[in-house]
Design a protein around this motif. Structure first.
Motif, mmCIF file in Angstrom:
data_model
loop_
_atom_site.group_PDB
_atom_site.id
_atom_site.type_symbol
_atom_site.label_atom_id
_atom_site.label_comp_id
_atom_site.label_asym_id
_atom_site.label_seq_id
_atom_site.Cartn_x
_atom_site.Cartn_y
_atom_site.Cartn_z
ATOM 1 N N TYR A 90 5.415 -0.135 -6.763
ATOM 2 C CA TYR A 90 6.172 -0.295 -5.522
ATOM 3 C C TYR A 90 6.347 1.049 -4.819
ATOM 4 C CZ TYR A 90 10.113 -1.449 -2.459
ATOM 5 O OH TYR A 90 10.944 -1.617 -1.384
ATOM 6 N N LYS A 91 6.666 2.073 -5.599
ATOM 7 C CA LYS A 91 6.948 3.400 -5.028
ATOM 8 C C LYS A 91 5.681 4.157 -4.647
ATOM 9 C CE LYS A 91 9.246 7.161 -4.053
ATOM 10 N NZ LYS A 91 9.956 7.271 -2.801
ATOM 11 N N TYR A 92 4.676 4.157 -5.531
ATOM 12 C CA TYR A 92 3.548 5.058 -5.360
ATOM 13 C C TYR A 92 2.242 4.392 -4.928
ATOM 14 C CZ TYR A 92 6.679 8.405 -7.430
ATOM 15 O OH TYR A 92 7.761 9.222 -7.672
ATOM 16 N N GLU A 93 2.203 3.077 -4.913
ATOM 17 C CA GLU A 93 0.987 2.376 -4.492
ATOM 18 C C GLU A 93 1.304 1.312 -3.447
ATOM 19 O OE1 GLU A 93 -0.625 0.872 -8.150
ATOM 20 O OE2 GLU A 93 -1.139 2.856 -8.865
ATOM 21 N N PRO A 94 2.093 1.656 -2.435
ATOM 22 C CA PRO A 94 2.514 0.625 -1.469
ATOM 23 C C PRO A 94 1.357 0.033 -0.675
ATOM 24 C CG PRO A 94 3.093 2.799 -0.661
ATOM 25 C CD PRO A 94 2.594 2.980 -2.070
ATOM 26 N N LEU A 95 0.298 0.784 -0.486
ATOM 27 C CA LEU A 95 -0.831 0.271 0.288
ATOM 28 C C LEU A 95 -1.615 -0.791 -0.477
ATOM 29 C CD1 LEU A 95 -2.074 3.555 1.983
ATOM 30 C CD2 LEU A 95 -0.596 1.771 2.928
ATOM 31 N N LEU A 96 -1.516 -0.777 -1.799
ATOM 32 C CA LEU A 96 -2.193 -1.794 -2.600
ATOM 33 C C LEU A 96 -1.478 -3.132 -2.521
ATOM 34 C CD1 LEU A 96 -3.092 0.197 -5.844
ATOM 35 C CD2 LEU A 96 -4.591 -0.389 -3.935
ATOM 36 N N PHE A 97 -0.196 -3.091 -2.194
ATOM 37 C CA PHE A 97 0.616 -4.300 -2.170
ATOM 38 C C PHE A 97 1.264 -4.426 -0.799
ATOM 39 C CE2 PHE A 97 0.408 -2.602 -6.434
ATOM 40 C CZ PHE A 97 -0.092 -3.686 -7.127
ATOM 41 N N LEU A 98 0.610 -5.101 0.080
ATOM 42 C CA LEU A 98 1.096 -5.224 1.447
ATOM 43 C C LEU A 98 2.328 -6.110 1.541
ATOM 44 C CD1 LEU A 98 -2.317 -5.482 3.304
ATOM 45 C CD2 LEU A 98 -0.883 -3.460 2.952
ATOM 46 N N ASP A 99 2.550 -6.923 0.536
ATOM 47 C CA ASP A 99 3.693 -7.828 0.523
ATOM 48 C C ASP A 99 4.890 -7.131 -0.126
ATOM 49 O OD1 ASP A 99 5.483 -9.910 0.411
ATOM 50 O OD2 ASP A 99 4.349 -11.072 -1.059
ATOM 51 N N ASN A 100 5.657 -6.417 0.674
ATOM 52 C CA ASN A 100 6.809 -5.667 0.178
ATOM 53 C C ASN A 100 7.817 -6.574 -0.521
ATOM 54 O OD1 ASN A 100 8.466 -3.382 -0.165
ATOM 55 N ND2 ASN A 100 9.569 -3.829 1.713
ATOM 56 N N GLU A 101 8.109 -7.718 0.057
ATOM 57 C CA GLU A 101 9.070 -8.645 -0.551
ATOM 58 C C GLU A 101 8.539 -9.194 -1.869
ATOM 59 O OE1 GLU A 101 12.306 -9.224 0.122
ATOM 60 O OE2 GLU A 101 11.927 -7.544 1.456
ATOM 61 N N MET A 104 6.634 -7.581 -3.973
ATOM 62 C CA MET A 104 6.797 -6.536 -4.983
ATOM 63 C C MET A 104 8.261 -6.406 -5.400
ATOM 64 S SD MET A 104 4.080 -5.347 -6.190
ATOM 65 C CE MET A 104 4.821 -4.036 -7.119
ATOM 66 N N ARG A 105 9.166 -6.554 -4.440
ATOM 67 C CA ARG A 105 10.593 -6.507 -4.780
ATOM 68 C C ARG A 105 10.943 -7.691 -5.690
ATOM 69 N NH1 ARG A 105 13.787 -3.109 -1.978
ATOM 70 N NH2 ARG A 105 15.599 -4.475 -2.110
ATOM 71 N N ALA A 106 10.374 -8.836 -5.417
ATOM 72 C CA ALA A 106 10.607 -10.011 -6.258
ATOM 73 C C ALA A 106 10.043 -9.782 -7.663
ATOM 74 C CB ALA A 106 9.977 -11.250 -5.621
ATOM 75 N N GLU A 107 8.899 -9.110 -7.750
ATOM 76 C CA GLU A 107 8.304 -8.802 -9.055
ATOM 77 C C GLU A 107 9.208 -7.872 -9.850
ATOM 78 O OE1 GLU A 107 5.405 -8.718 -12.152
ATOM 79 O OE2 GLU A 107 5.754 -10.096 -10.508
ATOM 80 N N MET A 108 9.755 -6.851 -9.198
ATOM 81 C CA MET A 108 10.665 -5.937 -9.892
ATOM 82 C C MET A 108 11.912 -6.682 -10.365
ATOM 83 S SD MET A 108 10.470 -2.334 -7.798
ATOM 84 C CE MET A 108 10.882 -3.059 -6.216
ATOM 85 N N ARG A 109 12.429 -7.553 -9.523
ATOM 86 C CA ARG A 109 13.615 -8.330 -9.901
ATOM 87 C C ARG A 109 13.313 -9.224 -11.096
ATOM 88 N NH1 ARG A 109 16.711 -12.801 -9.533
ATOM 89 N NH2 ARG A 109 18.897 -12.462 -8.963
ATOM 90 N N ALA A 142 10.817 -3.800 -20.468
ATOM 91 C CA ALA A 142 11.211 -2.637 -19.674
ATOM 92 C C ALA A 142 9.979 -1.900 -19.151
ATOM 93 C CB ALA A 142 12.090 -1.706 -20.498
ATOM 94 N N GLY A 143 8.926 -1.879 -19.942
ATOM 95 C CA GLY A 143 7.675 -1.259 -19.505
ATOM 96 C C GLY A 143 7.064 -1.986 -18.311
ATOM 97 N N GLU A 144 7.165 -3.300 -18.309
ATOM 98 C CA GLU A 144 6.654 -4.076 -17.171
ATOM 99 C C GLU A 144 7.493 -3.807 -15.922
ATOM 100 O OE1 GLU A 144 6.350 -8.134 -18.427
ATOM 101 O OE2 GLU A 144 4.745 -7.685 -19.842
ATOM 102 N N LEU A 145 8.787 -3.624 -16.096
ATOM 103 C CA LEU A 145 9.653 -3.263 -14.973
ATOM 104 C C LEU A 145 9.276 -1.877 -14.441
ATOM 105 C CD1 LEU A 145 12.076 -3.521 -13.069
ATOM 106 C CD2 LEU A 145 13.533 -2.809 -14.986
ATOM 107 N N LEU A 146 9.034 -0.949 -15.334
ATOM 108 C CA LEU A 146 8.635 0.391 -14.929
ATOM 109 C C LEU A 146 7.308 0.361 -14.169
ATOM 110 C CD1 LEU A 146 9.062 3.434 -14.928
ATOM 111 C CD2 LEU A 146 8.021 3.492 -17.210
ATOM 112 N N ARG A 147 6.338 -0.405 -14.677
ATOM 113 C CA ARG A 147 5.042 -0.522 -14.009
ATOM 114 C C ARG A 147 5.213 -1.054 -12.596
ATOM 115 N NH1 ARG A 147 3.075 -4.782 -12.688
ATOM 116 N NH2 ARG A 147 4.067 -5.988 -14.322
ATOM 117 N N ALA A 148 5.985 -2.124 -12.455
ATOM 118 C CA ALA A 148 6.196 -2.717 -11.134
ATOM 119 C C ALA A 148 6.895 -1.738 -10.195
ATOM 120 C CB ALA A 148 7.008 -4.013 -11.261
#
Length: 90
Positions: free
Chosen positions: A50-61, A63-68, A40-46
């Motif tokens: 996703y929410k607060y560091e979007p510029l660090l991760f240009l690949d939106n999809e 990051m969504r896959a990582e959360m999933r 659950a902590g890894e889900l929270l981190r991801a």
């Protein structure tokens, strides 16, 4: 969007993979809960990234896959926790 059957299938596949990778499960109830919390902590981190560091991760999809992926792993560990709890009849 994926259907509920796909989600459940993905969770069960992850549960099977986790059992193969780590066939032993802790005897201590707190250690079991910690394994669920770790996922659950890894889900929270991801999610935070996703929410607060979007510029660090240009690949939106990506990051969504990582959360999933982390959500699926968390669900699988919840099932494993419940299975052990039911089996132990503490």
């Amino acid at each position: 969007m994926r259907g509920n059957n796909t989600i459940i299938t993905d969770i069960l596949l992850e549960l099977r993979a986790a059992k193969r990778k780590q066939p032993t499960w802790p005897d201590h109830i707190v250690a079991r809960a910690a394994m669920v919390a770790e996922e659950a902590g890894e889900l929270l981190r991801a999610s935070l990234q996703y929410k607060y560091e979007p510029l660090l991760f240009l690949d939106n999809e990506g990051m969504r896959a990582e959360m999933r992926k982390e959500a699926i792993q968390t669900a699988a560990m919840c099932l494993r926790f419940i299975e052990a709890l039911d089996k132990d009849k503490l």
